[in-house]
Every structure is written in C-alpha cells, then in structure tokens.
Design a protein around this motif. Structure first.
Motif, PDB file in Angstrom:
ATOM      1  N   MET A  27      48.298  43.763  42.963  1.00  0.00           N
ATOM      2  CA  MET A  27      47.033  43.031  43.013  1.00  0.00           C
ATOM      3  C   MET A  27      46.405  42.916  41.623  1.00  0.00           C
ATOM      4  O   MET A  27      45.833  41.882  41.274  1.00  0.00           O
ATOM      5  CB  MET A  27      46.068  43.709  43.984  1.00  0.00           C
ATOM      6  N   VAL A  28      46.525  43.977  40.821  1.00  0.00           N
ATOM      7  CA  VAL A  28      45.988  43.924  39.451  1.00  0.00           C
ATOM      8  C   VAL A  28      46.729  42.867  38.644  1.00  0.00           C
ATOM      9  O   VAL A  28      46.126  42.054  37.940  1.00  0.00           O
ATOM     10  CB  VAL A  28      46.075  45.316  38.791  1.00  0.00           C
ATOM     11  N   TRP A  29      48.068  42.860  38.720  1.00  0.00           N
ATOM     12  CA  TRP A  29      48.845  41.874  37.970  1.00  0.00           C
ATOM     13  C   TRP A  29      48.561  40.462  38.473  1.00  0.00           C
ATOM     14  O   TRP A  29      48.494  39.511  37.675  1.00  0.00           O
ATOM     15  CB  TRP A  29      50.337  42.174  38.049  1.00  0.00           C
ATOM     16  N   ALA A  30      48.398  40.276  39.767  1.00  0.00           N
ATOM     17  CA  ALA A  30      48.080  38.953  40.310  1.00  0.00           C
ATOM     18  C   ALA A  30      46.712  38.478  39.832  1.00  0.00           C
ATOM     19  O   ALA A  30      46.525  37.299  39.518  1.00  0.00           O
ATOM     20  CB  ALA A  30      48.125  38.991  41.830  1.00  0.00           C
TER      21      ALA A  30
ATOM     22  N   LEU B  90      45.258  39.349  36.960  1.00  0.00           N
ATOM     23  CA  LEU B  90      45.414  38.975  35.548  1.00  0.00           C
ATOM     24  C   LEU B  90      46.097  37.607  35.414  1.00  0.00           C
ATOM     25  O   LEU B  90      45.707  36.784  34.571  1.00  0.00           O
ATOM     26  CB  LEU B  90      46.212  40.041  34.808  1.00  0.00           C
ATOM     27  N   ALA B  91      47.103  37.345  36.239  1.00  0.00           N
ATOM     28  CA  ALA B  91      47.773  36.046  36.197  1.00  0.00           C
ATOM     29  C   ALA B  91      46.821  34.928  36.611  1.00  0.00           C
ATOM     30  O   ALA B  91      46.833  33.839  36.031  1.00  0.00           O
ATOM     31  CB  ALA B  91      49.006  36.068  37.093  1.00  0.00           C
ATOM     32  N   LEU B  92      45.983  35.191  37.603  1.00  0.00           N
ATOM     33  CA  LEU B  92      45.021  34.190  38.050  1.00  0.00           C
ATOM     34  C   LEU B  92      43.987  33.898  36.967  1.00  0.00           C
ATOM     35  O   LEU B  92      43.619  32.733  36.761  1.00  0.00           O
ATOM     36  CB  LEU B  92      44.335  34.664  39.332  1.00  0.00           C
ATOM     37  N   VAL B  93      43.529  34.920  36.275  1.00  0.00           N
ATOM     38  CA  VAL B  93      42.572  34.709  35.184  1.00  0.00           C
ATOM     39  C   VAL B  93      43.216  33.862  34.082  1.00  0.00           C
ATOM     40  O   VAL B  93      42.591  32.945  33.532  1.00  0.00           O
ATOM     41  CB  VAL B  93      42.076  36.070  34.636  1.00  0.00           C
ATOM     42  N   GLY B  94      44.472  34.139  33.753  1.00  0.00           N
ATOM     43  CA  GLY B  94      45.165  33.336  32.750  1.00  0.00           C
ATOM     44  C   GLY B  94      45.335  31.894  33.188  1.00  0.00           C
ATOM     45  O   GLY B  94      45.173  30.961  32.393  1.00  0.00           O
TER      46      GLY B  94
END
Length: 129
Positions: free
Chosen positions: A28-31, A33-37
C-alpha cells in the motif's frame, strides 16, 4: 563474511496473519508513492496543455506567432540542416589540431591591421598593396 544480512521484516515467532498484513501494508505504501508520482506527471501535462492553449489564444489577439509555433519552426529548421558527412583529417601535432579547432589557422582575409590616420578629403580608393 564481511556484510551482515538484514533481519527479516517480521519476527520468526509472529503469525502468518501478521506477515501478510505487513506485506499488504508495504504494498500500500509503494502504491501510494506510485500514485503521487502519476498525479505529479498528470499535473505537469495539464499545465503544459494550458500553456500551449494560452499561447495560441494570445497569438490571435496580438498578431504575433505563438511560442509553440516558433519552437516548431526552429525544430524543423534544425532537422533540415545538412551536417558534414566527414570530419577533416587530424594533423600530426596536437598544437595544429588545437589551432584548427579554434579557427586560428583559418585565413580571415585581413592583411594589415596597423593604425592609420584618415583625413576627411581622402578619396575612397583602396590602398595599394
């Protein structure tokens, strides 16, 4: 061994439910971060589109070509240029290579650069060589 291994992200005595929860939380943390990018990239595209549209609208009122149009013309001119197909042969000495690279060895056509006084009544004849 010189390097030590990192400890596992969970204790060996923890239950499988806690292991799954820690992995899901990590994903969930990596997802996030990907969404913010992705949102950052999309916002840049929106602002780029807004700038292009504003430039085109302003060009209608000012009568000057739009910035986008000027950039496109310059890009097309650069792509149509003919580049030399081969480089001139290198000379035997590094000093001569440097002189040819800087343009110092190119004849400029200037023969004499000494100071001369010019009177007002002098005719426009070229000086004799």
């Amino acid at each position: 061994m010189f390097s030590q291994q990192l400890p596992p992200p969970y204790n060996r005595n923890t239950s499988s439910l806690e292991r799954i929860a820690s992995r899901v939380l990590g994903l969930m943390v990596w997802a996030t971060l990907a969404l913010v990018g992705l949102l950052f990239a999309l916002s840049l595209l929106v602002w780029l589109a807004f700038g292009v549209i504003a430039s085109l609208v302003m060009s209608v009122f000012t009568g000057r070509p739009a910035t986008v149009t000027l950039l496109w013309r310059r890009y097309r001119e650069m792509t149509r240029q003919r580049w030399p197909s081969r480089q001139p042969a290198a000379s035997a000495t590094p000093r001569a290579d440097t002189a040819s690279a800087t343009g110092a060895s190119v004849p400029t056509g200037v023969q004499d650069v000494s100071w001369r006084e010019v009177s007002e009544n002098q005719t426009a004849e070229p000086p004799a060589r």
